[in-house]
Scaffold this motif. Structure first.
Motif, PDB file in Angstrom:
ATOM      1  N   ALA A  60       0.828  -1.204   0.000  1.00 13.74           N
ATOM      2  CA  ALA A  60       0.000   0.000   0.000  1.00 13.74           C
ATOM      3  C   ALA A  60       0.867   1.260   0.000  1.00 13.74           C
ATOM      4  CB  ALA A  60      -0.942   0.003   1.201  1.00 13.74           C
ATOM      5  N   ALA A  61       1.941   1.255   0.774  1.00 14.10           N
ATOM      6  CA  ALA A  61       2.844   2.412   0.818  1.00 14.10           C
ATOM      7  C   ALA A  61       3.553   2.605  -0.520  1.00 14.10           C
ATOM      8  CB  ALA A  61       3.859   2.247   1.938  1.00 14.10           C
ATOM      9  N   MET A  62       3.956   1.499  -1.155  1.00 13.15           N
ATOM     10  CA  MET A  62       4.598   1.587  -2.456  1.00 13.15           C
ATOM     11  C   MET A  62       3.628   2.156  -3.502  1.00 13.15           C
ATOM     12  SD  MET A  62       6.235  -1.420  -4.797  1.00 13.15           S
ATOM     13  CE  MET A  62       4.643  -2.196  -4.896  1.00 13.15           C
ATOM     14  N   ALA A  63       2.387   1.708  -3.468  1.00 15.85           N
ATOM     15  CA  ALA A  63       1.379   2.216  -4.405  1.00 15.85           C
ATOM     16  C   ALA A  63       1.139   3.706  -4.175  1.00 15.85           C
ATOM     17  CB  ALA A  63       0.077   1.441  -4.250  1.00 15.85           C
ATOM     18  N   LYS A  64       1.082   4.112  -2.916  1.00 19.15           N
ATOM     19  CA  LYS A  64       0.902   5.533  -2.589  1.00 19.15           C
ATOM     20  C   LYS A  64       2.081   6.346  -3.106  1.00 19.15           C
ATOM     21  CE  LYS A  64      -0.347   9.108   0.232  1.00 19.15           C
ATOM     22  NZ  LYS A  64      -1.584   9.736   0.480  1.00 19.15           N
ATOM     23  N   GLY A  65       3.302   5.847  -2.909  1.00 22.79           N
ATOM     24  CA  GLY A  65       4.488   6.546  -3.404  1.00 22.79           C
ATOM     25  C   GLY A  65       4.465   6.697  -4.921  1.00 22.79           C
ATOM     26  N   LYS A  66       4.115   5.651  -5.608  1.00 21.74           N
ATOM     27  CA  LYS A  66       4.039   5.688  -7.073  1.00 21.74           C
ATOM     28  C   LYS A  66       2.958   6.673  -7.523  1.00 21.74           C
ATOM     29  CE  LYS A  66       4.920   3.903 -11.204  1.00 21.74           C
ATOM     30  NZ  LYS A  66       6.113   4.162 -11.942  1.00 21.74           N
ATOM     31  N   TYR A  67       1.861   6.704  -6.798  1.00 23.51           N
ATOM     32  CA  TYR A  67       0.765   7.634  -7.097  1.00 23.51           C
ATOM     33  C   TYR A  67       1.245   9.077  -6.953  1.00 23.51           C
ATOM     34  CZ  TYR A  67      -3.933   9.710  -6.704  1.00 23.51           C
ATOM     35  OH  TYR A  67      -5.073  10.457  -6.880  1.00 23.51           O
ATOM     36  N   LEU A  68       1.982   9.357  -5.876  1.00 23.19           N
ATOM     37  CA  LEU A  68       2.467  10.720  -5.644  1.00 23.19           C
ATOM     38  C   LEU A  68       3.525  11.126  -6.661  1.00 23.19           C
ATOM     39  CD1 LEU A  68       2.698  10.700  -1.738  1.00 23.19           C
ATOM     40  CD2 LEU A  68       0.973  11.825  -3.168  1.00 23.19           C
ATOM     41  N   THR A  85      -5.845  -1.174  -8.254  1.00 27.88           N
ATOM     42  CA  THR A  85      -6.704  -0.050  -8.591  1.00 27.88           C
ATOM     43  C   THR A  85      -6.725   0.885  -7.399  1.00 27.88           C
ATOM     44  OG1 THR A  85      -8.066  -1.528  -9.920  1.00 27.88           O
ATOM     45  CG2 THR A  85      -9.020   0.609  -9.353  1.00 27.88           C
ATOM     46  N   TYR A  86      -6.506   2.167  -7.656  1.00 32.77           N
ATOM     47  CA  TYR A  86      -6.509   3.145  -6.569  1.00 32.77           C
ATOM     48  C   TYR A  86      -7.936   3.421  -6.115  1.00 32.77           C
ATOM     49  CZ  TYR A  86      -1.612   4.019  -7.654  1.00 32.77           C
ATOM     50  OH  TYR A  86      -0.264   3.881  -7.842  1.00 32.77           O
ATOM     51  N   THR A  87      -8.075   3.843  -4.843  1.00 33.25           N
ATOM     52  CA  THR A  87      -9.400   4.190  -4.327  1.00 33.25           C
ATOM     53  C   THR A  87      -9.939   5.397  -5.076  1.00 33.25           C
ATOM     54  OG1 THR A  87      -8.412   5.600  -2.630  1.00 33.25           O
ATOM     55  CG2 THR A  87      -8.914   3.327  -2.002  1.00 33.25           C
ATOM     56  N   ALA A  88     -11.247   5.513  -5.121  1.00 26.90           N
ATOM     57  CA  ALA A  88     -11.898   6.599  -5.863  1.00 26.90           C
ATOM     58  C   ALA A  88     -11.741   7.945  -5.168  1.00 26.90           C
ATOM     59  CB  ALA A  88     -13.373   6.276  -6.050  1.00 26.90           C
ATOM     60  N   GLY A  90      -9.051   9.408  -4.261  1.00 31.30           N
ATOM     61  CA  GLY A  90      -7.884  10.138  -4.748  1.00 31.30           C
ATOM     62  C   GLY A  90      -6.786  10.391  -3.735  1.00 31.30           C
ATOM     63  N   ASN A  91      -6.576   9.460  -2.802  1.00 35.24           N
ATOM     64  CA  ASN A  91      -5.472   9.644  -1.852  1.00 35.24           C
ATOM     65  C   ASN A  91      -4.277   8.754  -2.164  1.00 35.24           C
ATOM     66  OD1 ASN A  91      -6.451   7.173  -1.046  1.00 35.24           O
ATOM     67  ND2 ASN A  91      -6.705   7.730   1.093  1.00 35.24           N
ATOM     68  N   GLY A  92      -4.365   7.924  -3.202  1.00 38.45           N
ATOM     69  CA  GLY A  92      -3.225   7.132  -3.635  1.00 38.45           C
ATOM     70  C   GLY A  92      -3.112   5.755  -3.033  1.00 38.45           C
ATOM     71  N   TYR A  93      -4.007   5.376  -2.167  1.00 43.44           N
ATOM     72  CA  TYR A  93      -3.965   4.032  -1.595  1.00 43.44           C
ATOM     73  C   TYR A  93      -4.788   3.080  -2.456  1.00 43.44           C
ATOM     74  CZ  TYR A  93      -1.737   5.747   2.625  1.00 43.44           C
ATOM     75  OH  TYR A  93      -0.850   6.286   3.505  1.00 43.44           O
ATOM     76  N   PRO A  94      -4.375   1.810  -2.520  1.00 44.44           N
ATOM     77  CA  PRO A  94      -5.116   0.851  -3.342  1.00 44.44           C
ATOM     78  C   PRO A  94      -6.431   0.419  -2.701  1.00 44.44           C
ATOM     79  CG  PRO A  94      -3.241  -0.225  -2.308  1.00 44.44           C
ATOM     80  CD  PRO A  94      -3.152   1.237  -1.965  1.00 44.44           C
ATOM     81  N   LYS A  95      -7.363   0.036  -3.566  1.00 39.86           N
ATOM     82  CA  LYS A  95      -8.633  -0.517  -3.102  1.00 39.86           C
ATOM     83  C   LYS A  95      -8.385  -1.867  -2.446  1.00 39.86           C
ATOM     84  CE  LYS A  95     -12.055  -0.544  -5.974  1.00 39.86           C
ATOM     85  NZ  LYS A  95     -12.892  -0.644  -7.187  1.00 39.86           N
ATOM     86  N   ALA A  96      -9.292  -2.248  -1.597  1.00 41.96           N
ATOM     87  CA  ALA A  96      -9.228  -3.574  -0.976  1.00 41.96           C
ATOM     88  C   ALA A  96      -9.853  -4.572  -1.939  1.00 41.96           C
ATOM     89  CB  ALA A  96      -9.973  -3.568   0.350  1.00 41.96           C
ATOM     90  N   ASP A  97      -8.999  -5.345  -2.598  1.00 43.23           N
ATOM     91  CA  ASP A  97      -9.482  -6.395  -3.487  1.00 43.23           C
ATOM     92  C   ASP A  97      -8.455  -7.517  -3.550  1.00 43.23           C
ATOM     93  OD1 ASP A  97      -7.500  -5.359  -5.146  1.00 43.23           O
ATOM     94  OD2 ASP A  97      -8.898  -4.466  -6.560  1.00 43.23           O
TER      95      ASP A  97
END
Length: 173
Positions: A60-68, A85-88, A90-97
Motif C-alpha cells: 500500500a505504501a509503495m502504491a501511494k508513493g508511485k501515485y504521488l 486499482t486506486y481508491t476513488a 484520490g489519496n493514492g492508496y489501493p482498493k481492498a481487493d
C-alpha cells in the motif's frame, strides 16, 4: 586378591531399579516440555500474519508513493503481475481487493477473503472496502474466526488504510 576374583564382583549392567528411575525422570521431563512445543503452532501463525500485515502495508505504501510520483494521474498500478486499482477518493492508496493480496505476494500461502463476503463457520465477514487474510492451514477451521489480518481501504482522502491483526498467539492455536 587376584584379577579373576575382581571381575566376578564387578557389575555387568544396570539394575532394574536404575532403569525405572531413568525412565521416570525422562517421563517427567517430557511431560513438562511437551506443552511448550505443542503451543508453537499458534506463535508461528501469529508471526506469519504479522509478516502478511507488513506485506500489505508495504504494498500500500509503495502504491501511494508511485501515485504521488506520478502526480495522481494513474488509475491503476501493475505490481508483480497484479493490477492495483486506486481508491476513488484520490489519496493514492489501493482498493481492498484480491489483486492487492496478489501484489503483496500473499495469494499462494493464505486464503484471501474478498470484499463484501458474509461470515461462515471458518471466517468472519468482510465489508465492501476490506479484505481478510487467513493462513491456509486454517481453511475450513473455526480458528479462522479469530486468526486473521484485515486491510480496510481509507474512507476519506485524509485517512490511511486500517490493518486489523488478531491480538495473540492463543487466537491462532
Amino acid at each position: 586378591m587376584s584379577k579373576s576374583n575382581m571381575k566376578s564382583n564387578a557389575q555387568a549392567g544396570f539394575t532394574l531399579i536404575e532403569l525405572i528411575v531413568v525412565i521416570v525422570i525422562l517421563g517427567i521431563l517430557a511431560a513438562t516440555a511437551l506443552p511448550k512445543f505443542a503451543s508453537l503452532g499458534g506463535d508461528a501463525r501469529l508471526a506469519s500474519l504479522q509478516a502478511a500485515k507488513g506485506a500489505l502495508s508495504s504494498t500500500a505504501a509503495m502504491a501511494k508513493g508511485k501515485y504521488l510520483v506520478n502526480s495522481g494521474t494513474d488509475a491503476t498500478l501493475v505490481v508483480e503481475g497484479a493490477t492495483l486499482t486506486y481508491t476513488a477518493i484520490g489519496n493514492g492508496y489501493p482498493k481492498a481487493d484480491l489483486e492487492l493480496a496478489k501484489a503483496a505476494g500473499l495469494s499462494d500461502d493464505y486464503l484471501v477473503i474478498g470484499p463484501g463476503t458474509p461470515d461462515n463457520a471458518s471466517h468472519v465477514s468482510t465489508a465492501a472496502d476490506e479484505i481478510m487474510i487467513i493462513p491456509r492451514s486454517l481453511t475450513d477451521s473455526p480458528t479462522g474466526l479469530t486468526c486473521f489480518v484485515k486491510y480496510k481501504a481509507p474512507a476519506t482522502k485524509a485517512d490511511a488504510p486500517v490493518y486489523t491483526l488478531t491480538a495473540s498467539a492463543a487466537n491462532c492455536e
